[in-house]
Design an enzyme around this catalytic site. Structure first.
Site, mmCIF file in Angstrom:
data_model
loop_
_atom_site.group_PDB
_atom_site.id
_atom_site.type_symbol
_atom_site.label_atom_id
_atom_site.label_comp_id
_atom_site.label_asym_id
_atom_site.label_seq_id
_atom_site.Cartn_x
_atom_site.Cartn_y
_atom_site.Cartn_z
ATOM 1 N N GLU A 68 0.827 -1.207 0.000
ATOM 2 C CA GLU A 68 0.000 0.000 0.000
ATOM 3 C C GLU A 68 0.864 1.261 0.000
ATOM 4 O O GLU A 68 0.540 2.253 -0.651
ATOM 5 C CB GLU A 68 -0.934 0.005 1.208
ATOM 6 C CG GLU A 68 -1.987 -1.090 1.192
ATOM 7 C CD GLU A 68 -1.496 -2.392 1.796
ATOM 8 O OE1 GLU A 68 -0.274 -2.508 2.058
ATOM 9 O OE2 GLU A 68 -2.317 -3.303 2.013
ATOM 10 N N PRO A 270 11.111 -14.272 1.468
ATOM 11 C CA PRO A 270 9.904 -14.367 2.301
ATOM 12 C C PRO A 270 9.235 -13.013 2.472
ATOM 13 O O PRO A 270 9.890 -11.962 2.481
ATOM 14 C CB PRO A 270 10.433 -14.882 3.647
ATOM 15 C CG PRO A 270 11.784 -15.427 3.344
ATOM 16 C CD PRO A 270 12.318 -14.632 2.207
ATOM 17 N N ARG A 271 7.923 -13.041 2.629
ATOM 18 C CA ARG A 271 7.167 -11.808 2.854
ATOM 19 C C ARG A 271 7.590 -11.150 4.153
ATOM 20 O O ARG A 271 7.586 -9.923 4.261
ATOM 21 C CB ARG A 271 5.663 -12.137 2.876
ATOM 22 C CG ARG A 271 4.769 -10.927 3.116
ATOM 23 C CD ARG A 271 4.822 -9.961 1.962
ATOM 24 N NE ARG A 271 3.925 -8.848 2.177
ATOM 25 C CZ ARG A 271 4.219 -7.776 2.921
ATOM 26 N NH1 ARG A 271 5.401 -7.694 3.520
ATOM 27 N NH2 ARG A 271 3.349 -6.792 3.065
ATOM 28 N N PRO A 338 1.345 -9.345 -8.408
ATOM 29 C CA PRO A 338 2.216 -9.883 -9.463
ATOM 30 C C PRO A 338 2.756 -8.827 -10.421
ATOM 31 O O PRO A 338 3.479 -9.161 -11.364
ATOM 32 C CB PRO A 338 1.273 -10.828 -10.218
ATOM 33 C CG PRO A 338 -0.057 -10.137 -10.128
ATOM 34 C CD PRO A 338 -0.082 -9.452 -8.766
ATOM 35 N N LEU A 339 2.410 -7.571 -10.202
ATOM 36 C CA LEU A 339 2.778 -6.544 -11.178
ATOM 37 C C LEU A 339 4.276 -6.240 -11.171
ATOM 38 O O LEU A 339 4.860 -5.966 -12.223
ATOM 39 C CB LEU A 339 1.978 -5.271 -10.917
ATOM 40 C CG LEU A 339 0.480 -5.383 -11.215
ATOM 41 C CD1 LEU A 339 -0.259 -4.147 -10.747
ATOM 42 C CD2 LEU A 339 0.234 -5.631 -12.694
#
Length: 439
Positions: A68, A270-271, A338-339
């Site tokens: 965001e 990893p996130r 995915p952009l």
């Protein structure tokens, strides 16, 4: 009756928050010990400021996390170009780091106050924003009501409404209407999102497309990239990015299945980087040699996994490959954006649980730039096929770049939607003297 019930329910929510208020200090201390809160800035979560409010018009931007925050950076830069001050709140240490790296002194960063009346009142009393702009799907009742009571226009940008959230709000239509009627404007990512907000009582609603398409290309250090490319030579690579629990071990299985045939290096990002110590131990248990970015480990020929354990370097990791699996989609649900990989020239792979990015994946898949996999075995086959078939891989990459280009325009549409609220602030900002910010 429904209106009375909604007011009662929202009042009860406020009272429950007040009852919990004394317990939140220890809770935030616990989170700080886990690295999930900035210990030195915990008071910001209770609405206490750590920066001086400058004179002049000010817009409050809120962006929960990294994705965001990246999405609203172009909007923040537009505000600063118009000489409007911005206080940006985020909810994670990773997003705070991103804001500092990408925006520096252009933004006044604070951690978002807890959705409790004392914290929100304290924050609003001090910052006195002229407009509040909230990214994506952050719906905090006390915050929304507090802004509404002060008649501060609040706008959702890049707004989306997941299946789960819509189902939940639909069960409480009177509460949803009591909250969403406070919104001055909703600028939705897609027409499907827009229709859901309208159904829940938000007006007016417009559609812009996804702001993440119009964000800056993820940055990187050219010297670091050149050195890693030198170390890799002609080695084949693939990446598993924004991964959640279970997906890293799936990536390890893919690596073990393919490494003998391809001399593969697997890049795993990893996130949540704080999981990397445990992940490294698990990967070593599977007999894999791990290099970590934070240690500056070299990518020698015997390294199996390059563990991307830093924040804000996705642009580096994705430039080291042409095949990227996007996580939170194979075992966890919701998906991730995915952009970025499509924009940076990667063929995109994903699991099927991508509800939060359904429209984006549909566009990419329809144009042949993204493929969905059911399980680890199918992921391994897809990675092997793309690494072995240059024409197929390049066709997907080309389609991805074209799709991203087709999707652009959300930033222009969003700024146009915001103009009735920010044009008066622009005039005011440029007519009055401004004071410098002091820490």
């Amino acid at each position: 009756m429904s209106s009375r019930f909604a007011r009662l329910a929202l009042s009860s929510y406020k009272l429950a928050g007040l009852a919990a208020y004394p317990l939140l200090g220890p809770y935030l201390s616990y989170r700080a010990a886990k690295g999930k809160e900035d210990r030195a800035r915990r008071l910001e979560r209770f609405g206490f400021p750590s920066l001086e409010r400058p004179a002049g018009p000010l817009v409050w931007f809120h962006a929960a996390s990294v994705g965001e925050t990246s999405a609203v950076i172009p909007l923040i830069r537009e505000m600063r170009r118009r000489d409007i001050w911005v206080v940006l709140t985020t909810g994670t240490t990773t997003s705070a780091h991103l804001a500092a790296t990408r925006l520096g002194e252009d933004v006044l960063h604070q951690y978002v106050p807890l959705d409790l009346k004392p914290a929100i009142d304290r924050f609003l009393d001090y910052w006195q924003p002229d407009v509040a702009i909230i990214a994506e799907s952050e719906i905090w009742p006390v915050t929304i009501m507090g802004l509404g009571e002060r008649h501060i226009p609040q706008i959702l940008v890049n707004a989306r409404m997941s299946d789960r959230s819509f189902a939940s709000w639909s069960k409480r239509p009177s509460i949803a209407e009591a909250l969403f009627e406070n919104l001055a404007l909703v600028i939705a990512q897609s027409e499907a999102d827009a229709e859901r907000f309208r159904d829940l009582g938000a007006l007016p609603v417009m559609t812009s497309g996804n702001l993440k398409v119009d964000t800056d290309v993820p940055p990187h250090d050219p010297a670091v990239l050149a050195e890693y490319r030198r170390q890799l030579g002609n080695r084949r690579t693939w990446a598993a990015i924004s991964t959640f629990k279970g997906e890293e071990m799936a990536a390890a299985q893919v690596h073990n299945a393919l490494k003998e045939r391809t001399g593969l290096l697997s890049i795993v990002v990893p996130r949540h980087p704080e999981r990397c110590d445990a992940l490294e131990a698990q990967l070593k248990e599977k007999g894999l040699k791990v290099a970590r970015r934070t240690r500056g480990d070299a990518l020698t020929p015997d390294v199996d996994v390059f563990l991307g354990d830093t924040i804000g370097e996705m642009g580096l990791y994705l430039r080291l490959t042409e095949v990227a699996f996007v996580g939170r989609s194979l075992f966890a649900e919701g998906g991730q954006n995915p952009l970025e990989p499509a924009l940076l020239g990667c063929a995109v792979l994903s699991g099927g649980h991508v509800q939060n990015f359904r429209d984006t994946y549909q566009r990419l898949a329809r144009n042949g730039s993204a493929r969905m996999v059911r399980d680890t075995e199918m992921l391994a086959k897809a990675v092997h096929y793309l690494l072995s078939n240059d024409n197929a891989r390049q066709t997907m990459i080309k389609a991805g770049l074209e799709t991203v280009e087709e999707m652009r325009g959300a930033l222009t549409a969003t700024i146009k939607g915001l103009e009735p609220y920010i044009n008066p602030l622009t005039v005011k900002a440029r007519l009055q003297p401004r004071l410098a910010v002091r820490g």
